[in-house]
Design a protein around this motif. Structure first.
Motif, PDB file in Angstrom:
ATOM      1  N   TRP A  80      -4.875  11.036  -2.091  1.00  0.00           N
ATOM      2  CA  TRP A  80      -5.319   9.627  -1.977  1.00  0.00           C
ATOM      3  C   TRP A  80      -6.551   9.160  -2.611  1.00  0.00           C
ATOM      4  CZ3 TRP A  80      -1.793   6.724  -0.010  1.00  0.00           C
ATOM      5  CH2 TRP A  80      -0.445   7.398   0.846  1.00  0.00           C
ATOM      6  N   GLN A  81      -7.377  10.053  -2.834  1.00  0.00           N
ATOM      7  CA  GLN A  81      -8.462   9.659  -3.647  1.00  0.00           C
ATOM      8  C   GLN A  81      -7.954   9.374  -4.920  1.00  0.00           C
ATOM      9  OE1 GLN A  81     -11.340  12.983  -3.952  1.00  0.00           O
ATOM     10  NE2 GLN A  81     -12.095  12.025  -5.823  1.00  0.00           N
ATOM     11  N   THR A  82      -7.079   9.913  -5.691  1.00  0.00           N
ATOM     12  CA  THR A  82      -6.393   9.408  -7.063  1.00  0.00           C
ATOM     13  C   THR A  82      -5.531   8.189  -6.759  1.00  0.00           C
ATOM     14  OG1 THR A  82      -6.072  11.931  -7.404  1.00  0.00           O
ATOM     15  CG2 THR A  82      -5.045  10.298  -8.901  1.00  0.00           C
ATOM     16  N   VAL A  83      -4.905   7.935  -5.859  1.00  0.00           N
ATOM     17  CA  VAL A  83      -4.306   6.589  -5.608  1.00  0.00           C
ATOM     18  C   VAL A  83      -5.300   5.559  -5.283  1.00  0.00           C
ATOM     19  CG1 VAL A  83      -2.666   5.364  -3.847  1.00  0.00           C
ATOM     20  CG2 VAL A  83      -2.338   7.938  -4.589  1.00  0.00           C
ATOM     21  N   ASP A  84      -6.334   5.517  -4.545  1.00  0.00           N
ATOM     22  CA  ASP A  84      -7.153   4.506  -4.268  1.00  0.00           C
ATOM     23  C   ASP A  84      -8.050   4.331  -5.587  1.00  0.00           C
ATOM     24  OD1 ASP A  84      -6.517   4.176  -1.571  1.00  0.00           O
ATOM     25  OD2 ASP A  84      -7.777   5.856  -0.949  1.00  0.00           O
ATOM     26  N   GLU A  85      -8.361   5.325  -6.484  1.00  0.00           N
ATOM     27  CA  GLU A  85      -9.156   5.323  -7.368  1.00  0.00           C
ATOM     28  C   GLU A  85      -8.367   4.427  -8.494  1.00  0.00           C
ATOM     29  OE1 GLU A  85     -11.398   9.018  -8.339  1.00  0.00           O
ATOM     30  OE2 GLU A  85     -10.576   8.555 -10.526  1.00  0.00           O
ATOM     31  N   LEU A  86      -7.194   4.693  -8.817  1.00  0.00           N
ATOM     32  CA  LEU A  86      -6.340   4.164  -9.864  1.00  0.00           C
ATOM     33  C   LEU A  86      -5.598   2.723  -9.491  1.00  0.00           C
ATOM     34  CD1 LEU A  86      -4.257   7.356 -11.174  1.00  0.00           C
ATOM     35  CD2 LEU A  86      -6.360   6.179 -12.052  1.00  0.00           C
ATOM     36  N   ILE A  87      -5.428   2.622  -8.122  1.00  0.00           N
ATOM     37  CA  ILE A  87      -4.735   1.494  -7.857  1.00  0.00           C
ATOM     38  C   ILE A  87      -5.505   0.379  -7.300  1.00  0.00           C
ATOM     39  CG2 ILE A  87      -2.442   0.457  -6.620  1.00  0.00           C
ATOM     40  CD1 ILE A  87      -2.004   2.548  -8.836  1.00  0.00           C
ATOM     41  N   GLY A  88      -6.772   0.831  -6.408  1.00  0.00           N
ATOM     42  CA  GLY A  88      -7.532  -0.086  -5.756  1.00  0.00           C
ATOM     43  C   GLY A  88      -7.018  -1.014  -4.848  1.00  0.00           C
ATOM     44  N   ALA A  89      -7.178  -2.323  -5.028  1.00  0.00           N
ATOM     45  CA  ALA A  89      -6.827  -3.236  -4.011  1.00  0.00           C
ATOM     46  C   ALA A  89      -5.524  -3.312  -3.781  1.00  0.00           C
ATOM     47  CB  ALA A  89      -7.537  -4.709  -4.423  1.00  0.00           C
ATOM     48  N   ASP A  90      -4.805  -2.992  -4.905  1.00  0.00           N
ATOM     49  CA  ASP A  90      -3.325  -3.259  -4.671  1.00  0.00           C
ATOM     50  C   ASP A  90      -2.447  -1.963  -3.881  1.00  0.00           C
ATOM     51  OD1 ASP A  90      -3.047  -5.411  -6.025  1.00  0.00           O
ATOM     52  OD2 ASP A  90      -3.098  -4.730  -8.164  1.00  0.00           O
ATOM     53  N   VAL A  91      -3.441  -1.084  -3.164  1.00  0.00           N
ATOM     54  CA  VAL A  91      -2.741  -0.268  -2.428  1.00  0.00           C
ATOM     55  C   VAL A  91      -2.732  -1.018  -0.720  1.00  0.00           C
ATOM     56  CG1 VAL A  91      -2.995   1.956  -1.165  1.00  0.00           C
ATOM     57  CG2 VAL A  91      -3.998   1.586  -3.173  1.00  0.00           C
ATOM     58  N   LEU A  92      -1.285  -1.126  -0.344  1.00  0.00           N
ATOM     59  CA  LEU A  92      -1.089  -1.685   0.833  1.00  0.00           C
ATOM     60  C   LEU A  92      -0.822  -0.582   1.853  1.00  0.00           C
ATOM     61  CD1 LEU A  92       2.036  -4.002  -0.474  1.00  0.00           C
ATOM     62  CD2 LEU A  92       0.022  -4.582   0.145  1.00  0.00           C
ATOM     63  N   SER A  93      -2.190  -0.161   2.229  1.00  0.00           N
ATOM     64  CA  SER A  93      -2.445   0.957   2.964  1.00  0.00           C
ATOM     65  C   SER A  93      -1.618   0.972   4.355  1.00  0.00           C
ATOM     66  CB  SER A  93      -3.990   1.207   3.397  1.00  0.00           C
ATOM     67  OG  SER A  93      -4.051   2.522   3.410  1.00  0.00           O
ATOM     68  N   GLY A  94      -1.048   1.653   4.967  1.00  0.00           N
ATOM     69  CA  GLY A  94      -0.433   1.637   6.401  1.00  0.00           C
ATOM     70  C   GLY A  94       1.138   0.957   5.976  1.00  0.00           C
ATOM     71  N   TRP A  95       1.624   0.625   4.994  1.00  0.00           N
ATOM     72  CA  TRP A  95       3.235   0.084   4.668  1.00  0.00           C
ATOM     73  C   TRP A  95       3.896   1.557   4.937  1.00  0.00           C
ATOM     74  CZ3 TRP A  95       7.778   0.711   2.669  1.00  0.00           C
ATOM     75  CH2 TRP A  95       8.760  -0.455   2.568  1.00  0.00           C
ATOM     76  N   PRO A  96       5.129   1.413   5.675  1.00  0.00           N
ATOM     77  CA  PRO A  96       5.720   0.100   6.173  1.00  0.00           C
ATOM     78  C   PRO A  96       4.895  -0.098   7.694  1.00  0.00           C
ATOM     79  CG  PRO A  96       6.778   2.379   6.597  1.00  0.00           C
ATOM     80  CD  PRO A  96       5.885   2.724   5.704  1.00  0.00           C
ATOM     81  N   TYR A  97       4.522  -1.275   7.702  1.00  0.00           N
ATOM     82  CA  TYR A  97       3.550  -1.713   8.842  1.00  0.00           C
ATOM     83  C   TYR A  97       4.563  -1.760  10.119  1.00  0.00           C
ATOM     84  CZ  TYR A  97       0.857  -3.369   5.292  1.00  0.00           C
ATOM     85  OH  TYR A  97      -0.080  -3.205   4.189  1.00  0.00           O
ATOM     86  N   ARG A  98       6.030  -2.234   9.899  1.00  0.00           N
ATOM     87  CA  ARG A  98       6.799  -2.454  11.104  1.00  0.00           C
ATOM     88  C   ARG A  98       8.042  -1.479  10.640  1.00  0.00           C
ATOM     89  NH1 ARG A  98       7.707  -8.507   9.659  1.00  0.00           N
ATOM     90  NH2 ARG A  98       7.939  -7.395   7.738  1.00  0.00           N
ATOM     91  N   VAL A  99       8.287  -0.636  11.514  1.00  0.00           N
ATOM     92  CA  VAL A  99       9.406   0.267  11.497  1.00  0.00           C
ATOM     93  C   VAL A  99      10.408   0.047  12.701  1.00  0.00           C
ATOM     94  CG1 VAL A  99      10.270   2.599  11.304  1.00  0.00           C
ATOM     95  CG2 VAL A  99       8.034   1.933  10.396  1.00  0.00           C
ATOM     96  N   GLU A 100      11.706  -0.182  12.521  1.00  0.00           N
ATOM     97  CA  GLU A 100      12.762  -0.319  13.370  1.00  0.00           C
ATOM     98  C   GLU A 100      13.602   0.855  13.249  1.00  0.00           C
ATOM     99  OE1 GLU A 100      13.592  -4.501  14.280  1.00  0.00           O
ATOM    100  OE2 GLU A 100      15.699  -3.638  14.512  1.00  0.00           O
ATOM    101  N   GLY A 101      14.011   1.466  14.288  1.00  0.00           N
ATOM    102  CA  GLY A 101      15.194   2.519  14.628  1.00  0.00           C
ATOM    103  C   GLY A 101      14.429   3.857  14.418  1.00  0.00           C
ATOM    104  N   GLU A 102      15.221   4.716  15.029  1.00  0.00           N
ATOM    105  CA  GLU A 102      14.564   6.152  15.149  1.00  0.00           C
ATOM    106  C   GLU A 102      15.343   7.284  14.202  1.00  0.00           C
ATOM    107  OE1 GLU A 102      12.646   7.071  18.193  1.00  0.00           O
ATOM    108  OE2 GLU A 102      12.324   4.873  18.229  1.00  0.00           O
ATOM    109  N   GLY A 103      15.970   6.665  13.241  1.00  0.00           N
ATOM    110  CA  GLY A 103      16.709   7.620  12.294  1.00  0.00           C
ATOM    111  C   GLY A 103      15.872   8.428  11.585  1.00  0.00           C
ATOM    112  N   PRO A 104      16.312   9.322  11.111  1.00  0.00           N
ATOM    113  CA  PRO A 104      15.320  10.347  10.253  1.00  0.00           C
ATOM    114  C   PRO A 104      14.645   9.811   8.814  1.00  0.00           C
ATOM    115  CG  PRO A 104      17.498  11.081   9.873  1.00  0.00           C
ATOM    116  CD  PRO A 104      17.650   9.930  10.791  1.00  0.00           C
TER     117      PRO A 104
END
Ligand SMILES: Cc1cc2nc3c(=O)[nH]c(=O)nc-3n(C[C@H](O)[C@H](O)[C@H](O)COP(=O)(O)OP(=O)(O)OC[C@H]3O[C@@H](n4cnc5c(N)ncnc54)[C@H](O)[C@@H]3O)c2cc1C
Length: 340
Positions: free
Chosen positions: A69-93
């Motif tokens: 995550w340190q690498t992702v945050d460092e390289l991508i910065g503000a374009d990280v949509l942290s928490g996506w998927p915000y809305r999950v529907e269904g209980e499949g695997p």
């Protein structure tokens, strides 16, 4: 015939190979990467259409590793949509067990997941559209060949998907010397995935979910709402990923046939209007990901006739998936530097 002599060469510029090369570069070691495709990233794949960036391989990042995550945050910065998927529907695997566990961080990237691969690749020498078809050892050096090129190296790192790596170790000298590695590959089980990107220019509505995991569908594993990663776009786009068994059974069907079947299966979940996308792009992933039972503790580093062979990828780290691929590359680089 183009010839090159280097110290370290990597076959494959997916996340594992890129993470390895970047870690080596940070310690002052040059790595030459040979990549079959025009793009880097392998299964971390994004397709761009109009103003949309759509992921058709791994749909989102997830993992527990602080280094990842340190690498992702460092390289991508503000374009990280942290928490996506915000809305999950269904209980499949999900594709990877525990991918949506509350203790596991997850995120998408504005601009597509492939932007992570592009950032990792910065400053690294990569020869693209360069498929290695033969590997052998000659005069105490690795010799890699393909159409119109020959590369010699002291150290070879295999960072292709498992069946591809196994195939490359087929040369008779290597088959024997690398029999341990070959046996390990034999223990892995790769899962196939048919995936379909679809786009609607003027949809009647947008769904209230980012990720749909249908429990009862025999064909659809998940549908990711790709347009929800691109908030400015009015268009609606999905990636429909088929279940492994269903995908395997249709490997010999025509693309038109399985595309149509997937659209019909998705219609009750999305609405009948979804049967007629304005744009679509099917993709067949023969080795999408490994069965989660198939994982090792770390990368492989072996000495074969005085030449070093490293093998990395999602199989070579207990985290598995994309995070595992990243960590296996990092760990192999650390191991190699310890032996220098
Ligand atoms: C549809 C799908 C869904 C997925 N879902 C998830 C998920 O939810 N979570 C998760 O963690 N992971 C998921 N994954 C798996 C994840 O994408 C992979 O684990 C990860 O990207 C593997 O990275 P890698 O570098 O090991 O291999 P790859 O990405 O396969 O990279 C290998 C590279 O080697 C190149 N190559 C191969 N052979 C040669 C050759 N002979 N010469 C030159 N180059 C060569 C290839 O072109 C490729 O670029 C998914 C994958 C797919 C396809």
């Amino acid at each position: 015939m183009q010839t090159r002599a280097v110290e370290i060469v990597t076959i494959g510029a997916g996340i594992a190979g890129l993470s390895f090369a970047r870690t080596m570069a940070q310690q002052g070691h040059k790595v030459l990467m040979l990549e079959r495709s025009r793009a880097v990233g392998g299964r971390c794949a994004t397709w761009r259409h109009m103003d949309l960036a759509m992921d058709y391989g791994v749909p989102f990042l997830h993992g527990r590793s602080p280094l990842f995550w340190q690498t992702v945050d460092e390289l991508i910065g503000a374009d990280v949509l942290s928490g996506w998927p915000y809305r999950v529907e269904g209980e499949g695997p999900t594709c990877q067990p525990r991918a949506l566990d509350p203790a596991v961080r997850h995120a998408a990237l504005r601009g597509g997941l492939n932007s992570l691969a592009k950032k990792l690749a910065e400053g690294i020498e990569i020869i693209r559209e360069c498929e290695v078809t033969g590997i052998t050892i000659h005069d105490g050096q690795w010799q890699l060949s393909g159409e119109g090129f020959l590369v010699t190296a002291d150290t070879l790192v295999l960072a292709a998907a498992n069946a591809e790596s196994l195939h490359l170790l087929k040369d008779s000298i290597l088959a024997e010397a690398a029999s341990g590695a070959r046996a390990l590959f034999g223990l892995t089980q790769s899962l196939t995935c048919l995936s379909l990107l679809v786009c609607y220019d003027a949809p009647p509505s947008h769904p209230a979910w980012d990720l749909l995991l249908p429990e009862t569908s025999s064909s659809i594993q998940l549908i990711s709402n790709e347009s929800s990663k691109n908030a400015q776009s009015q268009k609606l786009s999905f990636c429909i990923q088929a279940r492994p068994a269903w995908s395997r059974q249709r490997l010999n069907s025509s693309t038109d046939e399985w595309t149509r079947e997937l659209l019909y299966e998705a219609a009750p979940l999305l609405g009948d209007w979804s049967l007629k996308p304005d744009w679509l792009r099917p993709h067949r992933w023969l080795e999408a990901r490994l069965d989660s039972a198939s994982r090792l503790r770390g990368p492989l580093l072996q000495d074969i006739a005085g030449c070093k062979l490293g093998i990395i990828g999602e199989y070579f780290d207990p985290a598995g998936g994309l995070e595992g691929a990243f960590l296996s590359g990092y760990r192999l680089a650390t191991l190699l530097m310890e032996t220098k």
